[in-house]
Design a protein around this motif. Structure first.
Motif, PDB file in Angstrom:
ATOM      1  N   LYS A 164     -10.676 -36.028 -23.417  1.00 54.24           N
ATOM      2  CA  LYS A 164     -10.772 -35.617 -24.833  1.00 54.24           C
ATOM      3  C   LYS A 164      -9.550 -36.066 -25.618  1.00 54.24           C
ATOM      4  O   LYS A 164      -9.513 -36.000 -26.845  1.00 54.24           O
ATOM      5  CB  LYS A 164     -10.917 -34.101 -24.929  1.00 54.24           C
ATOM      6  CG  LYS A 164     -12.184 -33.590 -24.254  1.00 54.24           C
ATOM      7  CD  LYS A 164     -12.407 -32.117 -24.548  1.00 54.24           C
ATOM      8  CE  LYS A 164     -13.519 -31.525 -23.723  1.00 54.24           C
ATOM      9  NZ  LYS A 164     -13.126 -31.254 -22.310  1.00 54.24           N
ATOM     10  N   VAL A 237     -13.087 -40.354 -29.060  1.00 53.82           N
ATOM     11  CA  VAL A 237     -12.739 -38.935 -28.881  1.00 53.82           C
ATOM     12  C   VAL A 237     -11.301 -38.628 -29.323  1.00 53.82           C
ATOM     13  O   VAL A 237     -10.434 -39.494 -29.300  1.00 53.82           O
ATOM     14  CB  VAL A 237     -12.905 -38.472 -27.408  1.00 53.82           C
ATOM     15  CG1 VAL A 237     -14.363 -38.340 -27.048  1.00 53.82           C
ATOM     16  CG2 VAL A 237     -12.171 -39.398 -26.438  1.00 53.82           C
ATOM     17  N   GLY A 238     -11.093 -37.376 -29.710  1.00 50.89           N
ATOM     18  CA  GLY A 238      -9.749 -36.881 -30.032  1.00 50.89           C
ATOM     19  C   GLY A 238      -9.229 -37.371 -31.362  1.00 50.89           C
ATOM     20  O   GLY A 238      -9.935 -38.040 -32.120  1.00 50.89           O
TER      21      GLY A 238
END
Ligand code: GLU
Length: 301
Positions: A164, A237-238
């Motif tokens: 993540k 992601v993230g």
């Protein structure tokens, strides 16, 4: 051994990335020529103090370094040989400001690791290709700009649950381009990640789709383009975990060219071309046009 399902999936995805989807499937929407600004060529422009400009004038056109495999930023259509994307539009608006018809630009694909050498040995006049300005590189080349602010991010397969953010990369195989700032940052700040380097990010993405690596890391502006091409297979992601200010690379000693490009960027931001170009290219990834970062006109050295 690649699992059969993964292989079938990969072939389908690679076909999609190459722009040749199944018969009847809608083409992936790329920059539409009618949405792009038309740049006014400043025919009276002269820059006698710039050896690069003078050489281009004698040649009759500019030679510009770029990327050819970064959707929405710098992408070459294999059929027509034409380049498109936000970086390509920046290259074109600069050409018009310097008095050269953008249609005459000769683009040359140069990988991340070879940019400094290409500028140092005169292979190209300037470079526009997701090129982060930093002090280390400034020892070798000059930078006009910045004209855009990106940030390092992560691309994973849609079914990925463990990754993540960069702190989840310990023991994971992460691919980036040789000679890039994201590669260097992973090496320094996330030493537990297992790094894999290739010349280009598209090879990293192929490796991600074939389960050879677990993530691809580079600027969000680049990753969003790959994710947009196959949203059912890939996701970003993230939050971005660095600042990557994009500059136009020029030969280090050619301050006249650097300052002329700073002026040109400022003018093209003011007249609306920058925003229009963004919206027709990188804006297709869904991110609204940001305010461009302030130009850093650092003194001649
Ligand atoms: N902006 C980063 C760099 O200049 C990553 C993108 C690239 O490799 O072009 O290294």
């Amino acid at each position: 051994m690649i699992p059969v399902r993964a292989l079938a999936l990969t072939l389908a995805v690679l076909a999609a990335l190459a722009g040749c989807g199944k018969p009847g499937s809608p083409p992936v929407k790329g920059p539409q020529p009618e949405d792009l600004p038309v740049y006014q060529v400043d025919s009276a422009f002269r820059l006698p103090d710039s050896p690069t400009w003078e050489k281009a004038k004698r040649r009759g056109h500019l030679v510009v370094g770029a990327k050819e495999d970064q959707p929405y930023m710098g992408e070459k259509d294999p059929a027509s040989g034409r380049y498109s994307g936000f970086d390509i539009e920046i290259a074109k608006m600069m050409s018009a400001s310097l008095g050269f018809d953008p249609k005459t630009i000769e683009f040359k694909t140069i990988a991340s690791a070879n940019r400094e050498t290409a500028l140092q040995n005169g292979q190209i006049d300037y470079y526009v290709g997701t090129y982060t300005i930093n002090d280390n590189r400034k020892k070798q080349v000059g930078f006009a700009g910045p004209y855009f602010m990106a940030g390092q991010s992560l691309l994973v397969r849609k079914d990925e649950k463990d990754i993540k953010g960069p702190e989840d990369l310990a023991g994971k195989k992460v691919c980036s381009a040789a000679g890039s700032t994201p590669y260097q940052r992973l090496q320094k700040e996330f030493p537990k990640a297992v790094l894999v380097a290739y010349d280009t990010y598209s090879v990293c993405v192929d490796n991600l789709l074939t389960y050879q690596v677990d993530a691809v890391s580079t600027d969000d502006s680049i990753l969003l383009g790959y994710a947009a091409k196959v949203p059912e297979e890939l996701k970003v992601v993230g939050e971005p975990f660095s600042e990557e200010p994009y500059g136009i690379g020029v030969p280090r000693s050619d301050n006249a060219l650097r300052f002329a490009l700073d002026d040109a960027l400022e003018a093209q931001e003011k007249n609306g071309n920058w925003k229009k170009a963004y919206e027709a290219t990188l804006g297709l990834s869904g991110e609204p046009a940001p305010t461009p970062p302030a130009i850093d006109r650092y003194p001649a050295s």
